[in-house]
Design an enzyme around this catalytic site. Structure first.
Site, PDB file in Angstrom:
ATOM      1  N   GLY A  50       0.876  -1.173   0.000  1.00  0.00           N
ATOM      2  CA  GLY A  50       0.000   0.000   0.000  1.00  0.00           C
ATOM      3  C   GLY A  50       0.905   1.211   0.000  1.00  0.00           C
ATOM      4  O   GLY A  50       1.822   1.295  -0.806  1.00  0.00           O
ATOM      5  N   GLU A  51       0.682   2.086   0.945  1.00  0.00           N
ATOM      6  CA  GLU A  51       1.568   3.254   1.084  1.00  0.00           C
ATOM      7  C   GLU A  51       2.073   3.266   2.528  1.00  0.00           C
ATOM      8  O   GLU A  51       1.297   3.475   3.460  1.00  0.00           O
ATOM      9  CB  GLU A  51       0.798   4.529   0.706  1.00  0.00           C
ATOM     10  N   SER A  52       3.364   3.033   2.672  1.00  0.00           N
ATOM     11  CA  SER A  52       3.926   2.839   4.016  1.00  0.00           C
ATOM     12  C   SER A  52       3.736   4.060   4.910  1.00  0.00           C
ATOM     13  O   SER A  52       3.494   3.917   6.114  1.00  0.00           O
ATOM     14  CB  SER A  52       5.407   2.474   3.922  1.00  0.00           C
ATOM     15  N   CYS A  82       6.215  -5.315   0.304  1.00  0.00           N
ATOM     16  CA  CYS A  82       6.335  -3.983  -0.274  1.00  0.00           C
ATOM     17  C   CYS A  82       6.243  -2.898   0.812  1.00  0.00           C
ATOM     18  O   CYS A  82       7.170  -2.759   1.603  1.00  0.00           O
ATOM     19  CB  CYS A  82       5.311  -3.814  -1.387  1.00  0.00           C
ATOM     20  N   ARG A 111      12.646   3.406  -0.098  1.00  0.00           N
ATOM     21  CA  ARG A 111      11.311   3.469  -0.724  1.00  0.00           C
ATOM     22  C   ARG A 111      11.429   3.835  -2.195  1.00  0.00           C
ATOM     23  O   ARG A 111      12.328   4.573  -2.581  1.00  0.00           O
ATOM     24  CB  ARG A 111      10.444   4.542  -0.066  1.00  0.00           C
ATOM     25  N   ILE A 140       5.648  -3.150  -7.526  1.00  0.00           N
ATOM     26  CA  ILE A 140       4.821  -1.956  -7.736  1.00  0.00           C
ATOM     27  C   ILE A 140       5.366  -0.832  -6.852  1.00  0.00           C
ATOM     28  O   ILE A 140       5.252  -0.890  -5.621  1.00  0.00           O
ATOM     29  CB  ILE A 140       3.339  -2.235  -7.373  1.00  0.00           C
ATOM     30  N   ARG A 141       5.986   0.159  -7.482  1.00  0.00           N
ATOM     31  CA  ARG A 141       6.644   1.257  -6.719  1.00  0.00           C
ATOM     32  C   ARG A 141       7.401   0.660  -5.525  1.00  0.00           C
ATOM     33  O   ARG A 141       7.246   1.070  -4.387  1.00  0.00           O
ATOM     34  CB  ARG A 141       5.618   2.302  -6.271  1.00  0.00           C
ATOM     35  N   HIS A 177       4.985  -8.610  -4.528  1.00  0.00           N
ATOM     36  CA  HIS A 177       3.638  -8.970  -4.066  1.00  0.00           C
ATOM     37  C   HIS A 177       3.254 -10.389  -4.491  1.00  0.00           C
ATOM     38  O   HIS A 177       2.558 -10.550  -5.495  1.00  0.00           O
ATOM     39  CB  HIS A 177       2.620  -8.015  -4.694  1.00  0.00           C
ATOM     40  N   GLU A 179       1.026 -12.186  -3.413  1.00  0.00           N
ATOM     41  CA  GLU A 179      -0.436 -12.361  -3.324  1.00  0.00           C
ATOM     42  C   GLU A 179      -1.145 -12.002  -4.629  1.00  0.00           C
ATOM     43  O   GLU A 179      -2.286 -12.405  -4.826  1.00  0.00           O
ATOM     44  CB  GLU A 179      -1.005 -11.559  -2.144  1.00  0.00           C
TER      45      GLU A 179
HETATM   46  N1  GLN Z   1       5.849   3.001  -2.535  1.00  0.00           N
HETATM   47  C1  GLN Z   1       5.044   2.469  -1.491  1.00  0.00           C
HETATM   48  C2  GLN Z   1       5.466   2.949  -0.109  1.00  0.00           C
HETATM   49  O1  GLN Z   1       6.355   3.724   0.049  1.00  0.00           O
HETATM   50  C3  GLN Z   1       5.051   0.943  -1.512  1.00  0.00           C
HETATM   51  C4  GLN Z   1       4.320   0.460  -2.728  1.00  0.00           C
HETATM   52  C5  GLN Z   1       3.606  -0.852  -2.521  1.00  0.00           C
HETATM   53  O2  GLN Z   1       3.377  -1.312  -1.413  1.00  0.00           O
HETATM   54  N2  GLN Z   1       3.178  -1.430  -3.616  1.00  0.00           N
HETATM   55  O3  GLN Z   1       4.895   2.544   0.837  1.00  0.00           O
END
Ligand code: GLN
Length: 202
Positions: A50-52, A82, A111, A140-141, A177, A179
């Site tokens: 997600g977004e940490s 992630c 990150r 993903i990012r 990921h 999952e």
């Molecule tokens: N870029 C996101 C973060 O800094 C991580 C991306 C992800 O979990 N797919 O949390």
């Protein structure tokens, strides 16, 4: 699955449902964790992607950040993908101002390490601990592990040597990921630790 471990997915933000569905499909009793009382009921915790920085802020707002820290240091099995890996790292590189982690993993994680050009990509990587076939990995990012302490096992690297999966005791983390690719072996590894933990419960 023997033992039917009770495991939680930290459900503040991110791809909570995908993890919950996968774990339930493996026979675990899955609950969504947002509060300390819910954390106390589980024998393992998945921290999703997600977004940490958002998960960090929400976990503090919900008062669950400190309990998670304490649970990890007491040996609760945890698996972070992630953003989840970032949250387990003792050191975050390129975090937003004031960003904190739960920590527990003696690593530094950067990150968004692949930059804007490579928002996401898929590749196959060898994970010797898991054996054949190679792991189909979606990034993903994604973060990269840039430093590992002496107690940390590197489970997987990209062909150029960058570290994307690590393990330290009962803490597992992947930059990618599993999952979303139907890859079950990392979650099974986590569940085996949760089953061992549940055996000590009365
Ligand atoms: N870029 C996101 C973060 O800094 C991580 C991306 C992800 O979990 N797919 O949390």
């Amino acid at each position: 699955m023997a033992g039917n471990p009770r495991v939680g997915v930290l459900a503040l933000q991110g791809d909570v449902r995908e993890h919950a569905a996968l774990l339930a499909g493996r026979g675990a009793e899955v609950s969504l964790v947002r509060r300390a009382e819910e954390l106390a009921q589980v024998d393992g915790l998945v921290i999703p992607g997600g977004e940490s920085s958002v998960i960090d802020k929400l976990s503090r707002a919900f008062g669950v950040a400190e309990p998670i820290r304490a649970a990890i240091s007491s040996g609760l099995p945890v698996y972070g993908t992630c953003a989840g890996l970032i949250l387990l790292a003792d050191e975050i590189l390129d975090g937003i101002d004031g960003q904190q982690s739960f920590g527990g993993l003696d690593v530094a994680v950067r990150r968004n390490a692949f930059g804007r050009q490579t928002e996401s990509f898929e590749t196959e990587i060898d994970v010797p601990t898991l054996g054949d076939p190679p792991v189909r990995a979606t990034f993903i990012r994604a973060p990269i592990v840039e430093r590992v302490g002496p107690g940390v096992d590197v489970l997987a690297t990209l062909p150029d040597g960058r570290i994307v999966a690590v393990e330290q005791g009962s803490i597992l983390g992947t930059s990618f990921h599993p999952e979303v690719d139907g890859e079950l072996r990392f979650h099974d590894r986590f569940l085996a630790l949760a089953i061992a933990r549940s055996a000590h419960r009365t």
